[in-house]
Design a protein around this motif. Structure first.
Motif, PDB file in Angstrom:
ATOM      1  N   GLN A 155       0.718  -1.407   0.216  1.00 54.80           N
ATOM      2  CA  GLN A 155       0.124   0.327  -0.509  1.00 54.80           C
ATOM      3  C   GLN A 155       1.229   1.430  -0.221  1.00 54.80           C
ATOM      4  O   GLN A 155       1.084   1.653   1.330  1.00 54.80           O
ATOM      5  CB  GLN A 155      -0.745   0.585   1.097  1.00 54.80           C
ATOM      6  N   LEU A 156       1.802   1.759  -1.688  1.00 56.38           N
ATOM      7  CA  LEU A 156       2.934   2.241  -1.411  1.00 56.38           C
ATOM      8  C   LEU A 156       1.848   3.975  -1.095  1.00 56.38           C
ATOM      9  O   LEU A 156       2.692   5.070  -0.056  1.00 56.38           O
ATOM     10  CB  LEU A 156       3.548   2.442  -2.778  1.00 56.38           C
ATOM     11  N   ASP A 157       0.947   4.202  -0.894  1.00 62.27           N
ATOM     12  CA  ASP A 157       0.831   5.258  -1.292  1.00 62.27           C
ATOM     13  C   ASP A 157       0.161   6.024   0.268  1.00 62.27           C
ATOM     14  O   ASP A 157       0.820   7.050   0.592  1.00 62.27           O
ATOM     15  CB  ASP A 157      -1.115   5.919  -1.755  1.00 62.27           C
ATOM     16  N   MET A 158      -0.135   4.947   1.167  1.00 57.52           N
ATOM     17  CA  MET A 158      -0.336   5.459   2.662  1.00 57.52           C
ATOM     18  C   MET A 158       1.108   5.395   3.522  1.00 57.52           C
ATOM     19  O   MET A 158       1.311   5.767   4.097  1.00 57.52           O
ATOM     20  CB  MET A 158      -0.866   3.660   2.777  1.00 57.52           C
ATOM     21  N   ALA A 159       2.321   4.017   2.264  1.00 54.59           N
ATOM     22  CA  ALA A 159       3.106   4.532   3.059  1.00 54.59           C
ATOM     23  C   ALA A 159       4.390   5.901   2.904  1.00 54.59           C
ATOM     24  O   ALA A 159       4.222   6.592   3.806  1.00 54.59           O
ATOM     25  CB  ALA A 159       3.928   3.463   2.612  1.00 54.59           C
ATOM     26  N   ALA A 160       3.736   6.527   1.736  1.00 54.47           N
ATOM     27  CA  ALA A 160       4.512   7.363   1.355  1.00 54.47           C
ATOM     28  C   ALA A 160       3.722   8.384   2.240  1.00 54.47           C
ATOM     29  O   ALA A 160       4.147   9.563   2.703  1.00 54.47           O
ATOM     30  CB  ALA A 160       3.856   7.691   0.081  1.00 54.47           C
ATOM     31  N   LEU A 161       2.168   8.897   2.898  1.00 56.86           N
ATOM     32  CA  LEU A 161       2.091   9.398   3.611  1.00 56.86           C
ATOM     33  C   LEU A 161       2.564   9.702   4.689  1.00 56.86           C
ATOM     34  O   LEU A 161       2.816  10.366   5.571  1.00 56.86           O
ATOM     35  CB  LEU A 161       0.029   9.257   4.083  1.00 56.86           C
ATOM     36  N   PHE A 162       2.640   8.168   5.812  1.00 54.44           N
ATOM     37  CA  PHE A 162       3.328   7.921   7.156  1.00 54.44           C
ATOM     38  C   PHE A 162       5.164   8.582   6.806  1.00 54.44           C
ATOM     39  O   PHE A 162       5.677   9.239   7.820  1.00 54.44           O
ATOM     40  CB  PHE A 162       3.196   7.299   7.470  1.00 54.44           C
ATOM     41  N   VAL A 163       5.218   8.899   6.034  1.00 58.92           N
ATOM     42  CA  VAL A 163       6.558   8.604   5.648  1.00 58.92           C
ATOM     43  C   VAL A 163       6.814  10.380   4.952  1.00 58.92           C
ATOM     44  O   VAL A 163       7.876  11.029   6.104  1.00 58.92           O
ATOM     45  CB  VAL A 163       7.943   8.551   4.330  1.00 58.92           C
ATOM     46  N   VAL A 164       5.878  11.059   4.619  1.00 57.60           N
ATOM     47  CA  VAL A 164       5.669  12.187   5.000  1.00 57.60           C
ATOM     48  C   VAL A 164       5.516  12.445   6.039  1.00 57.60           C
ATOM     49  O   VAL A 164       6.300  13.597   6.779  1.00 57.60           O
ATOM     50  CB  VAL A 164       4.211  13.124   3.766  1.00 57.60           C
ATOM     51  N   LEU A 165       4.993  12.492   6.898  1.00 61.02           N
ATOM     52  CA  LEU A 165       4.412  12.633   8.171  1.00 61.02           C
ATOM     53  C   LEU A 165       5.606  12.541   9.140  1.00 61.02           C
ATOM     54  O   LEU A 165       6.225  13.408   9.805  1.00 61.02           O
ATOM     55  CB  LEU A 165       3.239  11.856   8.752  1.00 61.02           C
ATOM     56  N   GLY A 166       6.126  11.417   8.871  1.00 58.71           N
ATOM     57  CA  GLY A 166       7.974  11.248   9.971  1.00 58.71           C
ATOM     58  C   GLY A 166       8.939  12.241   9.116  1.00 58.71           C
ATOM     59  O   GLY A 166       9.097  13.209  10.205  1.00 58.71           O
ATOM     60  N   ILE A 167       8.855  12.961   7.986  1.00 55.14           N
ATOM     61  CA  ILE A 167       9.630  14.134   7.644  1.00 55.14           C
ATOM     62  C   ILE A 167       9.231  15.231   8.111  1.00 55.14           C
ATOM     63  O   ILE A 167       9.703  16.198   9.106  1.00 55.14           O
ATOM     64  CB  ILE A 167       9.410  14.289   6.173  1.00 55.14           C
ATOM     65  N   VAL A 168       7.914  15.228   8.773  1.00 55.18           N
ATOM     66  CA  VAL A 168       8.004  16.515   9.184  1.00 55.18           C
ATOM     67  C   VAL A 168       8.086  16.929  11.170  1.00 55.18           C
ATOM     68  O   VAL A 168       8.195  18.025  11.461  1.00 55.18           O
ATOM     69  CB  VAL A 168       6.183  17.057   9.234  1.00 55.18           C
ATOM     70  N   PHE A 169       7.367  15.829  10.984  1.00 54.50           N
ATOM     71  CA  PHE A 169       8.204  15.484  12.407  1.00 54.50           C
ATOM     72  C   PHE A 169       9.912  15.308  12.739  1.00 54.50           C
ATOM     73  O   PHE A 169      10.080  15.894  13.848  1.00 54.50           O
ATOM     74  CB  PHE A 169       8.002  14.503  13.308  1.00 54.50           C
ATOM     75  N   ASP A 170      10.668  15.724  11.654  1.00 50.79           N
ATOM     76  CA  ASP A 170      11.784  15.511  11.312  1.00 50.79           C
ATOM     77  C   ASP A 170      12.353  17.237  11.379  1.00 50.79           C
ATOM     78  O   ASP A 170      13.275  16.986  12.142  1.00 50.79           O
ATOM     79  CB  ASP A 170      12.351  14.514  10.541  1.00 50.79           C
ATOM     80  N   PHE A 171      11.664  18.138  10.738  1.00 52.11           N
ATOM     81  CA  PHE A 171      12.138  18.854  10.896  1.00 52.11           C
ATOM     82  C   PHE A 171      11.204  19.590  12.165  1.00 52.11           C
ATOM     83  O   PHE A 171      12.431  20.215  12.217  1.00 52.11           O
ATOM     84  CB  PHE A 171      11.160  18.896   9.521  1.00 52.11           C
ATOM     85  N   PHE A 172      10.799  19.249  12.493  1.00 56.48           N
ATOM     86  CA  PHE A 172      10.470  19.934  13.281  1.00 56.48           C
ATOM     87  C   PHE A 172      10.818  19.828  15.241  1.00 56.48           C
ATOM     88  O   PHE A 172      11.277  20.249  16.619  1.00 56.48           O
ATOM     89  CB  PHE A 172       9.307  20.487  13.847  1.00 56.48           C
ATOM     90  N   ASP A 173      11.284  18.771  15.165  1.00 55.87           N
ATOM     91  CA  ASP A 173      12.588  18.101  16.472  1.00 55.87           C
ATOM     92  C   ASP A 173      13.610  18.995  15.731  1.00 55.87           C
ATOM     93  O   ASP A 173      14.129  19.119  17.069  1.00 55.87           O
ATOM     94  CB  ASP A 173      13.138  16.829  16.758  1.00 55.87           C
ATOM     95  N   GLY A 174      14.417  19.128  14.709  1.00 58.55           N
ATOM     96  CA  GLY A 174      15.109  20.103  15.221  1.00 58.55           C
ATOM     97  C   GLY A 174      14.920  21.500  14.750  1.00 58.55           C
ATOM     98  O   GLY A 174      15.572  22.182  15.729  1.00 58.55           O
ATOM     99  N   PHE A 175      14.484  21.688  15.067  1.00 60.01           N
ATOM    100  CA  PHE A 175      13.668  23.177  14.933  1.00 60.01           C
ATOM    101  C   PHE A 175      12.944  23.687  16.940  1.00 60.01           C
ATOM    102  O   PHE A 175      13.465  24.607  17.068  1.00 60.01           O
ATOM    103  CB  PHE A 175      11.714  23.762  14.032  1.00 60.01           C
TER     104      PHE A 175
END
Length: 246
Positions: free
Chosen positions: A28-48
């Motif tokens: 289910q690669l579209d859902m996988a992409a959704l959660f990767v994007v969500l993870g990248i958002v968290f990755d940005f804000f943890d450093g911020f």
């Protein structure tokens, strides 16, 4: 208490990556992409959050790379594994879905699909180098793993949402996928200096390239949708090389 906030966001990145792994394995690669994007958002804000709260720590640096290894390293490898399996005329879903004629020595997937994990191995090298390289504070050497993950995940998103027979034929061609995998692995560890989206001020003169990149990316996303993602990565590399010459 505030010192725990960045690490909590990093763990949310890791948790998102774990969910993405499950969806990627289930094809289910579209859902996988959704959660990767969500993870990248968290990755940005943890450093911020770490910079704003002034609670940066060595633990946070290591934890961040471990989370990225799953979200931006393992998931893209599984996605390329699935696409390479599909290029052989079969989808691998939790160990099923490959015809008897496609099996090799009892393996329930085409062995060529394992080449997708070259990106995972290259991501591990990229993250390990980043942790010990003090020169990657205000810029990057090699394509960051989140950017690479987005580039990889754009392929199934184009397949699913654009429904273009010409593009589908290219993306599901095994030689294209092998070449794409090798280019992706190279970019992760290439000695190319790439700017970071870290603004020390909001001045246009000091951040002209960054503003140009963000505006250009927005225009591309609006006009090309998911096809814009690989183009944005190329634009990022081009502008970084232009920035270096100045």
């Amino acid at each position: 208490m505030r010192s725990y906030i960045p690490n909590f966001l990093t763990l949310l990145n890791l948790f998102s990556g774990c969910i993405a792994v499950v969806f990627a394995v289930m094809n289910q690669l579209d859902m996988a992409a959704l959660f990767v994007v969500l993870g990248i958002v968290f990755d940005f804000f943890d450093g911020f959050a770490a910079r704003v709260l002034k609670v940066q720590s060595e633990l946070g640096v290591q934890l961040d790379s471990l989370a990225d290894m799953v979200t931006s390293g393992l998931v893209p490898g599984i996605v390329l594994f699935q696409l390479l399996a599909m290029s052989q005329g079969s989808a691998w879903v939790g160990g099923t879905g490959v015809a008897e004629s496609s099996q090799w020595c009892g393996w329930k997937f085409p062995p060529i699909a394992l080449l997708g994990f070259i990106v995972t191995l290259s991501s591990a090298c990229r993250l390990a180098k980043f942790n010990i390289d003090e020169n990657q504070v205000t810029s990057f050497i090699g394509l960051p793993t989140p950017a690479n993950a987005l580039m990889v995940l754009s392929l199934p998103l184009i397949l699913i949402f654009h429904q273009n027979d010409f593009l589908n034929g290219i993306i599901l061609n095994q030689w294209f996928l092998i070449g794409f995998t090798l280019v992706s692995a190279y970019l992760l560890n290439a000695k190319i200096h790439l700017f970071a989206l870290k603004f020390k001020s909001w001045s246009f003169n000091d951040n002209a390239i960054r503003y140009l990149f963000l505006i250009g990316s927005l225009v591309l996303l609006i006009t090309l949708r998911f096809m814009a993602i690989p183009v944005i990565i190329v634009l990022y590399i081009f502008l970084s090389l232009l920035m270096k010459k100045e």
